[in-house]
Design an enzyme around this catalytic site. Structure first.
Site, short mmCIF file in Angstrom:
data_model
loop_
_atom_site.label_atom_id
_atom_site.label_comp_id
_atom_site.label_asym_id
_atom_site.label_seq_id
_atom_site.Cartn_x
_atom_site.Cartn_y
_atom_site.Cartn_z
N ARG A 57 8.38 -0.76 -6.54
CA ARG A 57 10.05 -1.75 -6.50
C ARG A 57 9.01 -2.85 -6.35
O ARG A 57 7.88 -2.82 -5.45
CB ARG A 57 10.87 -1.52 -4.69
CG ARG A 57 11.02 -2.73 -4.22
CD ARG A 57 12.14 -2.34 -2.89
NE ARG A 57 12.56 -3.68 -3.15
CZ ARG A 57 11.95 -4.46 -2.10
NH1 ARG A 57 11.85 -4.24 -1.15
NH2 ARG A 57 13.08 -5.56 -1.61
N HIS A 91 11.49 -12.25 -3.95
CA HIS A 91 10.87 -12.38 -2.81
C HIS A 91 9.81 -13.07 -2.57
O HIS A 91 8.94 -13.21 -2.12
CB HIS A 91 10.20 -11.15 -3.16
CG HIS A 91 9.96 -10.05 -1.96
ND1 HIS A 91 9.48 -8.54 -1.45
CD2 HIS A 91 9.36 -10.58 -0.78
CE1 HIS A 91 9.75 -8.23 -0.50
NE2 HIS A 91 9.49 -9.26 0.35
N GLU A 93 16.13 -9.54 1.63
CA GLU A 93 16.27 -10.04 2.96
C GLU A 93 16.29 -11.37 2.90
O GLU A 93 15.69 -12.02 3.73
CB GLU A 93 14.42 -9.99 3.47
CG GLU A 93 14.07 -8.37 3.44
CD GLU A 93 12.67 -7.75 4.52
OE1 GLU A 93 12.38 -8.97 4.75
OE2 GLU A 93 12.85 -7.06 4.81
N ASN A 133 16.41 -2.51 4.52
CA ASN A 133 15.25 -2.65 4.76
C ASN A 133 14.81 -2.62 6.79
O ASN A 133 15.77 -3.34 7.18
CB ASN A 133 14.34 -4.23 4.80
CG ASN A 133 13.95 -3.70 2.62
OD1 ASN A 133 14.54 -2.72 2.01
ND2 ASN A 133 13.35 -5.24 2.77
N TYR A 138 12.73 -1.21 10.08
CA TYR A 138 11.42 -1.62 10.71
C TYR A 138 11.16 -1.33 12.48
O TYR A 138 10.76 -0.60 12.33
CB TYR A 138 10.05 -2.59 10.55
CG TYR A 138 10.20 -2.92 9.77
CD1 TYR A 138 8.75 -2.45 9.00
CD2 TYR A 138 10.67 -3.54 8.15
CE1 TYR A 138 8.16 -3.15 7.79
CE2 TYR A 138 10.81 -3.69 7.15
CZ TYR A 138 9.11 -3.32 6.55
OH TYR A 138 8.51 -3.52 5.59
N GLU A 156 12.94 -0.45 1.46
CA GLU A 156 11.26 -1.09 2.67
C GLU A 156 11.60 -0.15 3.91
O GLU A 156 12.32 -0.35 4.58
CB GLU A 156 11.76 -2.43 3.29
CG GLU A 156 10.57 -3.21 1.73
CD GLU A 156 10.33 -4.44 1.93
OE1 GLU A 156 10.33 -4.96 3.76
OE2 GLU A 156 10.67 -5.89 1.50
O1 IFM Z 1 5.70 -7.81 4.45
C1 IFM Z 1 7.15 -8.07 4.78
C2 IFM Z 1 7.97 -8.24 2.93
O2 IFM Z 1 7.62 -9.12 2.19
C3 IFM Z 1 9.75 -8.43 3.43
N1 IFM Z 1 9.79 -7.19 4.91
C4 IFM Z 1 8.87 -7.03 5.79
C5 IFM Z 1 7.43 -6.35 5.47
C6 IFM Z 1 7.29 -6.47 6.65
O3 IFM Z 1 6.72 -7.31 7.85
#
Ligand code: IFM
Length: 478
Positions: free
Chosen positions: A75, A119, A164, A294, A296, A372
Site C-alpha cells: 500500500r 495521503h 485518514e 487504521n 494504533y 495501518e
Molecule cells: O505515519 C502515520 C501515517 O502517515 C498515517 N497514520 C498514522 C501513522 C503514524 O502516525
C-alpha cells in the site's frame, strides 16, 4: 495458535511524502507538507520530506526488500503534485512514469498494488485557493482520480481515495499540528464535508473509467473511545461527542446514513453546515468494496467538570488548539494507563478487537482491511548491525492476534498492512519516530530488516502467528 486463511492479504504500507524525497525532481511542485515542513517551528528539528527515505531513487531496492519479506501486497500513496503539478490540468508524464514503473514491477513480482490517492499532500496551489475548506478542491480531486484510474487502472488491486480524512480536516484546519497549519474550527468542519464529497466524486469517476468490478476503498483512522467512568452518564455523553466527530461524521455519510444530527447540533455554534448541498449525501454514499481501518491506540474521555482548564491533550500531539471542534468546555481527555510507544500512545490490542466488532455489528456487510497498524519505538542498532526490536514485534503480535480473534468472532477482515515498511518522515515528529519494520540509516540510506520484519515474514510464509521469540532469518531472495 491464531491462524489466517490463505486468501488473507498480508502487506505493508507507506505514503509518498513520508518516503519518496525528490521533492523538486521530475516536475513535482510543492504540496502543503513542503510548505509546512519548511516553515520554522512546525516540525521537530525542522525536518522536511525533501529527501526522506529517498524511495524515489531507491524503489528497486525497496522492492527487493518487499520480496524478501514475502509481502503479498504493498500500500503506497501517489503524490498528487508529482503527477499533476498544481493539482489541475494535464498530467506530468515523468511523475506518472515513476508510479507506472513501480506498479508494473510490483505486479511482476506478484505483489498487489493497493493505491491511496491522497495521503495528506495537497498541491499548494489548491490550498492557496482555500484547500479542503473550498468545495472546488473536491472536484479537482475527482478529476485527478479519474486521470490516475486511466493511467494505472489495469494494474491496481484496490483504489483507496483518502487516507485518514480525520487528520486532514481536524489536524490540518482546527488544531493546526498538520499542514496547512490552520486553526479555524469552521473551516475544519467544511473540510470534513469536502473530503467526504471528494471521496464520493472520485469513486464515481474511478468506476466510470474502470467499471463496477474495480475495488474501491477509503481508509479511516477510527477512534476507540472509552469513558473514564463507564457508569457516568456525563462521561458516556463525552464519548458520544467525540465519537460523533471522530467516527460517525465519516461513517454516517460514507455508508449512506448522512450526517449525525447530534454532531450538527453540538457544532451549531461553530457552523451551520450550509456547506452540505442538495444531493451531496447521495454523492458521498458510494458502495465501498472494502473499508480501510487504521488502528494504533485508544482514547479515554470524561465530562469536563468546569474546574480549571480542560485537559485537551489526547495523546496525539493535540495539546494546543483542539481538533475537537464544538466540544470546547465539554470534554476532557484522560491519560491512559501504559505501556506506551515512542509516540506516547497507549498500547491496547483489545481496542483493535473492539473496533472491528463494532464495525461488524453496526455496518454488517462491509468487508474490512487493516490498512495501518504498527508502533514507533526508539530502536537500538546492535554491534552486529541488527535491530532487535522485540517491543515492536510484541506489539504486532498482539494486535494481529486481536485481528484473528475478531475474525473468529465474525468480523469480515480480509487483510492486514503493517505501518510501516520503512522508517520514514513522521510528519510533525520528523525523523525522530521510527515505525518501520525496516530500518533506514538516514546518513547512508542503508536499509536493514529489523527483527520485527523477519518475524512478519515468518507470519506471511506460514499464515500462523509465530511466537515473538521465534525470529529466524528468512531465506535471501535468489
Ligand atoms: O505515519 C502515520 C501515517 O502517515 C498515517 N497514520 C498514522 C501513522 C503514524 O502516525
Amino acid at each position: 495458535m491464531t491462524s489466517f486463511p490463505s486468501d488473507f492479504l498480508w502487506g505493508s504500507a507507506t505514503a509518498a511524502y513520508q518516503i519518496e524525497g525528490a521533492a523538486t525532481e521530475g516536475g513535482r511542485t510543492p504540496s502543503i507538507w513542503d510548505t509546512y515542513s519548511h516553515t520554522p517551528g512546525r516540525t521537530l528539528n525542522g525536518d522536511t520530506g525533501d529527501v526522506a527515505a529517498d524511495h524515489y531513487h531507491r524503489w528497486p531496492t525497496d522492492l527487493e526488500i518487499m520480496k524478501e519479506l514475502g509481502l503479498q501486497a504493498y500500500r503506497f500513496s501517489i503524490s498528487w503534485s508529482r503527477v499533476q503539478p498544481g493539482g489541475r490540468g494535464p498530467l506530468n508524464p515523468e511523475g506518472v512514469a515513476f508510479y507506472r514503473g513501480l506498479v508494473e514491477a510490483l505486479v511482476a513480482a506478484g505483489i498487489r498494488p493497493v493505491v491511496t490517492l491522497y495521503h495528506w499532500d495537497l498541491p499548494q496551489e489548491l490550498e492557496d485557493e482555500g484547500g479542503w475548506a473550498n468545495r472546488e478542491t473536491a472536484y479537482a480531486f475527482a478529476e485527478y482520480a479519474r486521470l490516475m484510474a486511466r493511467e494505472l487502472g489495469d494494474a491496481i488491486t484496490v483504489w483507496t481515495t483518502l487516507n485518514e480524512p480525520w487528520c486532514s480536516a481536524y489536524l490540518g484546519y482546527a488544531s493546526g499540528v498538520h499542514a496547512p497549519g490552520r486553526t479555524e474550527p469552521a473551516a475544519a468542519l467544511a473540510a470534513v464535508h469536502h473530503l467526504n464529497l471528494a471521496h464520493g466524486l472520485a469513486a464515481i469517476a474511478i468506476r466510470e473509467e474502470l467499471g463496477e468490478g474495480t475495488q474501491l476503498s477509503i481508509t479511516l483512522n477510527l477512534h476507540v473511545i472509552r469513558p473514564d467512568d463507564p457508569s457516568s452518564a456525563a462521561d458516556q455523553d463525552a464519548v458520544r461527542r467525540i465519537d460523533g466527530l471522530a467516527n460517525r461524521v465519516f461513517l454516517g455519510p460514507l455508508l449512506g446514513h448522512g450526517y449525525p444530527q447530534d454532531v450538527i447540533d453540538d457544532a451549531a455554534h461553530v457552523s451551520d453546515f450550509a456547506f452540505v448541498q442538495d444531493g451531496d449525501t447521495e454523492l458521498i454514499a458510494q458502495r465501498l468494496d472494502v473499508l480501510g481501518v487504521n488502528y494504533y491506540s485508544t482514547t479515554r474521555v470524561r465530562a469536563f467538570d468546569g474546574e480549571g482548564e480542560p485537559d485537551q491533550a489526547d495523546g496525539h500531539g493535540n495539546s494546543a488548539a483542539t481538533p475537537w471542534v464544538g466540544t470546547e468546555g465539554q470534554v476532557e481527555f484522560v491519560q491512559q494507563p501504559g505501556p506506551y510507544t515512542a509516540m506516547g500512545w497507549n498500547i491496547d490490542p483489545s481496542g483493535m478487537h473492539d473496533l472491528l466488532m463494532r464495525l461488524h455489528r453496526e455496518h454488517p456487510g462491509v468487508p474490512m482491511m487493516i490498512t495501518e497498524n504498527g508502533a514507533a519505538f526508539h530502536d537500538v542498532v546492535s554491534e552486529d548491525g541488527a535491530v532487535h526490536d522485540r517491543d515492536r514485534t510484541q506489539y504486532l503480535h498482539d494486535h494481529i492476534d486481536a485481528v484473528g480473534r475478531a475474525r473468529e468472532d465474525g468480523a469480515d477482515v480480509r487483510g492486514y498492512f503493517v505501518w510501516s515498511l520503512l522508517d520514514n518522515f513522521e510528519w510533525g515528529y520528523g525523523y525522530d519516530r521510527r515505525f518501520g519494520v525496516v530500518r533506514v540509516d538516514y546518513d547512508t540510506q542503508e536499509r536493514t530488516i529489523k527483527d520485527s520484519g523477519r518475524w512478519y515474514a515468518r507470519l506471511i510464509a506460514s499464515g500462523q502467528l509465530p511466537d515473538v521469540g521465534a525470529v529466524t532469518p528468512v531465506p535471501a531472495v535468489p
